[in-house]
Design an enzyme around this catalytic site. Structure first.
Site, PDB file in Angstrom:
ATOM      1  N   ASP A  74       0.857  -1.182   0.000  1.00  0.00           N
ATOM      2  CA  ASP A  74       0.000   0.000   0.000  1.00  0.00           C
ATOM      3  C   ASP A  74       0.900   1.240   0.000  1.00  0.00           C
ATOM      4  O   ASP A  74       1.621   1.487   0.967  1.00  0.00           O
ATOM      5  CB  ASP A  74      -0.887  -0.028   1.249  1.00  0.00           C
ATOM      6  N   ASP A 110      -4.017   6.905  -3.721  1.00  0.00           N
ATOM      7  CA  ASP A 110      -3.937   5.894  -2.678  1.00  0.00           C
ATOM      8  C   ASP A 110      -4.400   4.577  -3.299  1.00  0.00           C
ATOM      9  O   ASP A 110      -5.561   4.440  -3.677  1.00  0.00           O
ATOM     10  CB  ASP A 110      -4.844   6.308  -1.510  1.00  0.00           C
ATOM     11  N   HIS A 161     -12.139   5.866   2.232  1.00  0.00           N
ATOM     12  CA  HIS A 161     -12.227   7.237   2.743  1.00  0.00           C
ATOM     13  C   HIS A 161     -12.180   8.234   1.603  1.00  0.00           C
ATOM     14  O   HIS A 161     -11.674   7.949   0.509  1.00  0.00           O
ATOM     15  CB  HIS A 161     -11.052   7.504   3.696  1.00  0.00           C
ATOM     16  N   HIS A 168      -7.188  11.361   4.700  1.00  0.00           N
ATOM     17  CA  HIS A 168      -8.528  11.026   5.202  1.00  0.00           C
ATOM     18  C   HIS A 168      -9.273  12.341   5.384  1.00  0.00           C
ATOM     19  O   HIS A 168      -9.062  13.049   6.358  1.00  0.00           O
ATOM     20  CB  HIS A 168      -8.443  10.259   6.524  1.00  0.00           C
ATOM     21  N   GLU A 188     -11.443   1.010  -0.647  1.00  0.00           N
ATOM     22  CA  GLU A 188     -10.419   0.179  -0.019  1.00  0.00           C
ATOM     23  C   GLU A 188     -11.103  -0.915   0.789  1.00  0.00           C
ATOM     24  O   GLU A 188     -11.886  -0.624   1.694  1.00  0.00           O
ATOM     25  CB  GLU A 188      -9.575   1.081   0.896  1.00  0.00           C
ATOM     26  N   GLU A 239      -7.220  -1.773  -3.294  1.00  0.00           N
ATOM     27  CA  GLU A 239      -7.680  -0.387  -3.176  1.00  0.00           C
ATOM     28  C   GLU A 239      -7.426   0.377  -4.471  1.00  0.00           C
ATOM     29  O   GLU A 239      -6.392   0.199  -5.115  1.00  0.00           O
ATOM     30  CB  GLU A 239      -6.926   0.287  -2.031  1.00  0.00           C
TER      31      GLU A 239
END
Length: 460
Positions: free
Chosen positions: A221, A232, A301, A309, A334, A441
């Protein structure tokens, strides 16, 4: 610095032409007396063979390398077809200097209440206006950096590699391809490489010599950011096909979450779609069958500028949250699946930290805390960082600190910043011992007219 102009470099075998004879032998049988001095054999002369000059930076070839990781599609060198070197060395901005960055996967809105956005003239106009600001191109550039870095990483992630070596090699390529310039562009957050029951927030601290094993399930990640726009994106690495169903459950659940996301969609509906797919799977490990469970206290998020976030949590179960997703927002869809309890808790030595986006103004007494905060502010701002970066000679950014950024004796100051609520610590998140967890994700952009999965690649 190499430009991105396309040059066809096709290797042609020119051996026949290179061996061409300028003068052939004459044997004198016609029009000459045999044995005459005028009749002599002339020496063969060959053209000097010219070596074809090649420059790998300009060579366009076909992708050919496959990863050892199961459940990863495509080729690890997919980018060579676009003029990139192998391994990649041309910064993405330079590679696409004369052309637009690749567009992510476009998905139409499918719900009754937002389907009309596809052809709505007002929304189409708004979509164009946002595009004119350069926002879309910024996000797409960061996404292509992420795609190329992760594809390159998939070529060397294999059993026997130290996790710290894996992370540092990946991060150096991330810095190189994004052309790291401090807060302007660079790494979005530390590379997570959480193993087995550890689901998230683990990266090796200095001195951690953990080695990736054949039987491990590792979540990779990492993030890339340009102007604070963070991509992300994560995938799971495994080398044993007994984990196939676990990885497939999580990957398909992520895809279901993406399909069901959209402007004005309720967050609980996204979670319900993820849960339905994820928990329809089970996996057999060493003769025991385990249901695949959603890790209920982990979420996707929303993502803001310099804010990983940004306020909204996207659940991976139906938690009843009626909050609606917003237009022109970025979201990380995610999902995490587990063979254990489906619930994580904090355990282990912390490596991840991040300055509180709304950090209070608190007077600090410790000089070490003041010095560290000044370093964090100029080097990371509100982006996440790790202890390993603080201990680099450049303190996490060569552009910002040159080779004078290494933080010495910072642990007490870091603890003080955490106690004061200025910096948040994010210890590893762990399911029950012996469990295996997986993660996938993607970052999506809810445009006025469509949904763009900006981080989508040929691998997943």
């Amino acid at each position: 610095m190499t430009t991105s102009e396309s040059v066809d470099a096709i290797n042609v075998d020119n051996n026949d032409k290179d061996d061409e004879i300028d003068e052939i032998e004459v044997n004198g049988h016609e029009g000459h007396d045999e044995g005459s001095e005028d009749v002599a054999k002339k020496k063969k002369k060959k053209k000097k063979k010219k070596k074809k000059k090649t420059n790998s930076a300009f060579t366009i070839s076909e992708p050919s390398k496959k990863t050892q990781c199961i459940n990863i599609g495509g080729f690890t060198d997919y980018y060579v077809a676009n003029g990139q070197t192998e391994p990649p060395t041309i910064p993405i901005f330079e590679l696409y200097k004369n052309k637009p960055f690749p567009v992510g996967e476009i998905q139409e809105y499918t719900q009754d209440f937002n389907r009309s956005r596809i052809t709505n003239e007002e929304k189409m106009f708004l979509d164009g206006k946002i595009g004119d600001t350069g926002f879309y191109e910024t996000v797409r550039e960061a996404s292509e950096v992420h795609r190329q870095v992760r594809s390159y990483a998939q070529s060397f992630i294999k059993p026997g590699i130290k996790l710290i070596d894996m992370c540092e090699k990946l991060e150096e390529k991330n810095r190189e391809l994004v052309q790291e310039r401090g807060l302007e562009r660079g790494i979005g957050f530390p590379t997570g490489c959480s193993i087995n029951e550890v689901a998230a927030h683990y990266t090796p601290n200095c001195g951690d010599n953990t080695v990736l094993q054949q039987g491990d399930v590792c979540k990779v990640d990492f993030g890339t950011q340009i102007d604070g726009r963070i991509i992300d994106c994560a995938f799971t690495v495994a080398f044993d096909h007994k984990y196939d169903n676990l990885l497939k459950a999580v990957q398909e659940a992520t895809d279901a979450g993406i399909r069901n996301a959209g402007v004005d969609v309720r967050l609980c509906d996204v979670g319900a779609a993820v849960e339905e797919v994820m928990e329809s799977y089970e996996v057999e490990l060493d003769g025991v069958t385990y249901p695949v469970k959603c890790i209920r206290n982990l979420n996707g998020h929303s993502i803001g500028q310099y804010q990983i976030h940004a306020g909204q949590s996207v659940p991976i179960v139906d938690n009843g949250d009626q909050t609606k997703m917003l237009e022109d927002q970025m979201y990380a869809i995610e999902t995490f699946g587990s063979t254990g309890r489906g619930h994580v808790y904090e355990e282990g030595e912390c490596s991840h930290y991040m300055k509180n986006f709304d950090a209070p103004r608190v007077p600090l007494k410790l000089k070490s805390a003041k010095n560290l905060l000044a370093h964090v502010n100029k080097t990371f701002g509100t982006l996440a960082f790790c202890r390993r970066w603080l201990e680099r000679d450049d303190g996490g950014s060569f552009t910002v600190n040159s080779l004078q950024g290494k933080q010495e004796r910072y642990i007490t100051g870091l603890k003080n910043l955490c106690d004061a609520g200025i910096v948040n610590a994010y210890p590893p998140l762990v399911d029950s011992p012996g469990a295996y967890t997986a993660q996938y994700e993607h970052t999506i952009l809810l445009r006025p007219t469509c949904k763009e999965v900006v981080s989508k690649g040929t691998d997943y």
